[in-house]
Scaffold this motif. Structure first.
Motif, short mmCIF file in Angstrom:
data_model
loop_
_atom_site.label_atom_id
_atom_site.label_comp_id
_atom_site.label_asym_id
_atom_site.label_seq_id
_atom_site.Cartn_x
_atom_site.Cartn_y
_atom_site.Cartn_z
N ARG A 1 8.70 -7.56 42.46
CA ARG A 1 8.01 -7.14 41.24
C ARG A 1 7.49 -5.73 41.48
N VAL A 2 7.92 -4.80 40.64
CA VAL A 2 7.53 -3.40 40.76
C VAL A 2 6.68 -3.04 39.54
N VAL A 3 5.46 -2.60 39.80
CA VAL A 3 4.55 -2.21 38.74
C VAL A 3 4.27 -0.72 38.89
N VAL A 4 4.59 0.04 37.85
CA VAL A 4 4.38 1.49 37.84
C VAL A 4 3.26 1.80 36.85
N THR A 5 2.29 2.61 37.29
CA THR A 5 1.19 3.02 36.43
C THR A 5 1.11 4.53 36.40
N ALA A 6 1.33 5.12 35.22
CA ALA A 6 1.31 6.57 35.05
C ALA A 6 0.61 6.88 33.73
N PRO A 7 -0.73 6.93 33.72
CA PRO A 7 -1.47 7.04 32.46
C PRO A 7 -1.11 8.25 31.62
N CYS A 8 -0.67 9.34 32.25
CA CYS A 8 -0.33 10.55 31.49
C CYS A 8 1.15 10.62 31.13
N HIS A 9 1.88 9.51 31.31
CA HIS A 9 3.30 9.46 30.96
C HIS A 9 3.58 8.24 30.09
N PRO A 10 2.92 8.13 28.92
CA PRO A 10 3.19 6.99 28.04
C PRO A 10 4.54 7.16 27.33
N ASN A 11 5.21 6.04 27.12
CA ASN A 11 6.48 6.04 26.37
C ASN A 11 7.46 7.06 26.94
N ARG A 12 7.54 7.12 28.25
CA ARG A 12 8.42 8.08 28.92
C ARG A 12 9.48 7.36 29.74
N THR A 13 10.62 8.01 29.87
CA THR A 13 11.70 7.47 30.69
C THR A 13 11.37 7.65 32.16
N VAL A 14 11.55 6.58 32.93
CA VAL A 14 11.31 6.61 34.37
C VAL A 14 12.56 6.08 35.07
N GLN B 1 2.89 2.28 25.98
CA GLN B 1 1.95 3.26 25.42
C GLN B 1 0.81 3.60 26.37
N ASP B 2 0.62 2.77 27.41
CA ASP B 2 -0.41 3.04 28.42
C ASP B 2 0.16 3.67 29.68
N GLY B 3 1.47 3.98 29.65
CA GLY B 3 2.10 4.56 30.84
C GLY B 3 2.39 3.54 31.92
N ARG B 4 2.64 2.30 31.55
CA ARG B 4 2.83 1.22 32.52
C ARG B 4 4.23 0.64 32.38
N LEU B 5 4.82 0.28 33.52
CA LEU B 5 6.12 -0.39 33.56
C LEU B 5 6.03 -1.53 34.57
N ASP B 6 6.43 -2.73 34.17
CA ASP B 6 6.32 -3.91 35.02
C ASP B 6 7.66 -4.64 34.99
N LEU B 7 8.39 -4.62 36.11
CA LEU B 7 9.72 -5.22 36.18
C LEU B 7 9.83 -6.11 37.42
N THR B 8 10.59 -7.18 37.30
CA THR B 8 10.97 -7.99 38.45
C THR B 8 12.46 -7.77 38.69
N ILE B 9 12.81 -7.25 39.88
CA ILE B 9 14.14 -6.72 40.14
C ILE B 9 14.78 -7.46 41.33
N PRO B 10 15.98 -8.02 41.19
CA PRO B 10 16.69 -8.57 42.34
C PRO B 10 16.98 -7.46 43.36
N VAL B 11 16.67 -7.71 44.63
CA VAL B 11 16.79 -6.65 45.63
C VAL B 11 18.16 -6.72 46.31
N LEU B 12 18.53 -5.62 46.96
CA LEU B 12 19.79 -5.52 47.69
C LEU B 12 19.55 -5.28 49.18
N ALA B 13 18.32 -5.43 49.62
CA ALA B 13 18.00 -5.23 51.04
C ALA B 13 16.76 -6.04 51.37
N GLU B 14 16.69 -6.52 52.60
CA GLU B 14 15.53 -7.31 53.01
C GLU B 14 14.26 -6.47 52.99
N TYR B 15 14.36 -5.25 53.51
CA TYR B 15 13.23 -4.33 53.43
C TYR B 15 13.50 -3.40 52.25
#
Length: 300
Positions: free
Chosen positions: A101-114, A129-143
Motif C-alpha cells: 500500500r503506497v500513500v502519497v501526500t503532496a498538499p501543494c499538488h492537488p489533482n496532479r499527475t504523479v 483535491q487534497d494532493g493525496r494518492l492511496d494505492l495498493t499495488i502488486p509488487v515485483l520484488a521482495e524488497y
C-alpha cells in the motif's frame, strides 16, 4: 508482426539501479530521503530546492544631492512561506496478496499527475483535491522500492518488505497512450465469460486477479497475479491481450513491455511492438494470443 526483445534481470537489481539514478539526479535531499527509507516500512520526505525569488534590485549608494529612500518607503519583505506545508511524503506498507500500500501526500499538488516506478514497472496516477494518492499495488520484488515523482521534478522514495511474493506468479503488461489494452487470463481450461476467466472487470472470479493502473493518455499497466498453488487447483493458465481499435490509434505503432515474475523469481522483461490494423480494416478489437506462454500451476 511483433518485434520482441527479451531481457532477464532481478527485480531488486532493477529497482536499486533506478533508485541510484534518481538519487544521483536529485542530490543530497533525495539521498537523505532514501537513507530514511530502509527497513520493513519506511516513510520518505523530499522537497525541491527553492529557486531564487523575492529579489529586490537596488542601486549603489545614492549620488551626492540625491535624497535617500527612507526605510518606511521601502517595500516590505515577502512573508516567509511554510515550506513544510508543500512537502512531499510517501509511505509504503506491506499489504495482502503480496502487495504494497503506497500513500502519497503532496498538499501543494492537488489533482496532479504523479508517476510511480517499481522494478521497471511504471504508471501514472492522479492525486485528489487534497494532493493525496492511496494505492495498493502488486509488487515485483521482495524488497519493494517505489520512486514517486511529479512533472515539476518533485520526487521521493518509499520502500517496504514483501516476503509473500515468493508464493505468487505475476505477469504485467505496460504501455502508454490512448490505446486501451486488456490482459485476460483463462484459468484451468475456462472459456470467455465463465468462472476462471479473469480480467480487470470487477465481477470476474477465479484463482487469480488482474489489476489495472493508469488513466487517460499516460502510462498504464495491467498485472495478473495467481498463487503458485492455484488455490489448490492444478493446470495451466492461458494469457491473451485485447486491444480496442479506435480512430485515434488505428494504423499506428504500439509499443509495449511485458514483465514476468514466475517460479524462478527472476524478473524477465520483453519489449514488444506492433502496428495496429488500418482505419479502414473494419476491425474493432485485436486479440493477441501469443504474447505470453501458458503458466503452469501445480497445487501442493
Amino acid at each position: 508482426m511483433f518485434v520482441i526483445r527479451n531481457y532477464v534481470t532481478t527485480g531488486g537489481t532493477v529497482a536499486c539501479a533506478l533508485a541510484i539514478g534518481y538519487l544521483m539526479q536529485n542530490g543530497p535531499a533525495a539521498q537523505s530521503a532514501a537513507s530514511r527509507s530502509a527497513g520493513h516500512t519506511a516513510v520518505a520526505e523530499s522537497t525541491m530546492i527553492a529557486g531564487l525569488q523575492d529579489i529586490v534590485l537596488t542601486s549603489a549608494s545614492p549620488a551626492t544631492g540625491d535624497t535617500p529612500i527612507p526605510d518606511t518607503a521601502r517595500p516590505a519583505p515577502a512573508a516567509p512561506t511554510a515550506a513544510a506545508d508543500c512537502g512531499l511524503r510517501a509511505r509504503a506498507t506491506t499489504a495482502p496478496l503480496a502487495s504494497a500500500r503506497v500513500v502519497v501526500t503532496a498538499p501543494c499538488h492537488p489533482n496532479r499527475t504523479v508517476e510511480l516506478l517499481h522494478s521497471g514497472m511504471v504508471f501514472t496516477g492522479q492525486t485528489d483535491q487534497d494532493g493525496r494518492l492511496d494505492l495498493t499495488i502488486p509488487v515485483l520484488a521482495e524488497y519493494a522500492i517505489f520512486l514517486i515523482s511529479f512533472d515539476d521534478k518533485l520526487g521521493t522514495v518509499a520502500t517496504t518488505h514483501v516476503p509473500e511474493i515468493t508464493g505468487f506468479d505475476r505477469v504485467a503488461l505496460q504501455w502508454s497512450g490512448n490505446t486501451d489494452l486488456q490482459l485476460h487470463a483463462l484459468e484451468f481450461g475456462a472459456s470467455y465469460g465463465e468462472a476462471g476467466h479473469v480480467w480487470s472487470n470487477a465481477v470476474a472470479q477465479g484463482a487469480g486477479r488482474v489489476d489495472h493502473y493508469g488513466t487517460g493518455g499516460g502510462r498504464k499497466v495491467e498485472i495478473y497475479s495467481i498463487p503458485k498453488d492455484g488455490n489448490g487447483t492444478d493446470g495451466s493458465v492461458a494469457l491473451t491481450v485485447e486491444a480496442e481499435i479506435t480512430p485515434e490509434n488505428c494504423g499506428q505503432e504500439l509499443s509495449m513491455q511485458s514483465l514476468e515474475l514466475l517460479s524462478d523469481q527472476d524478473l524477465r522483461s520483453r519489449e514488444l511492438s506492433l502496428v495496429l490494423p488500418a482505419c479502414d480494416s473494419g476491425q474493432d478489437f485485436l486479440v493477441l494470443n501469443n504474447l505470453f506462454q501458458d503458466l503452469k500451476i501445480a497445487a501442493n
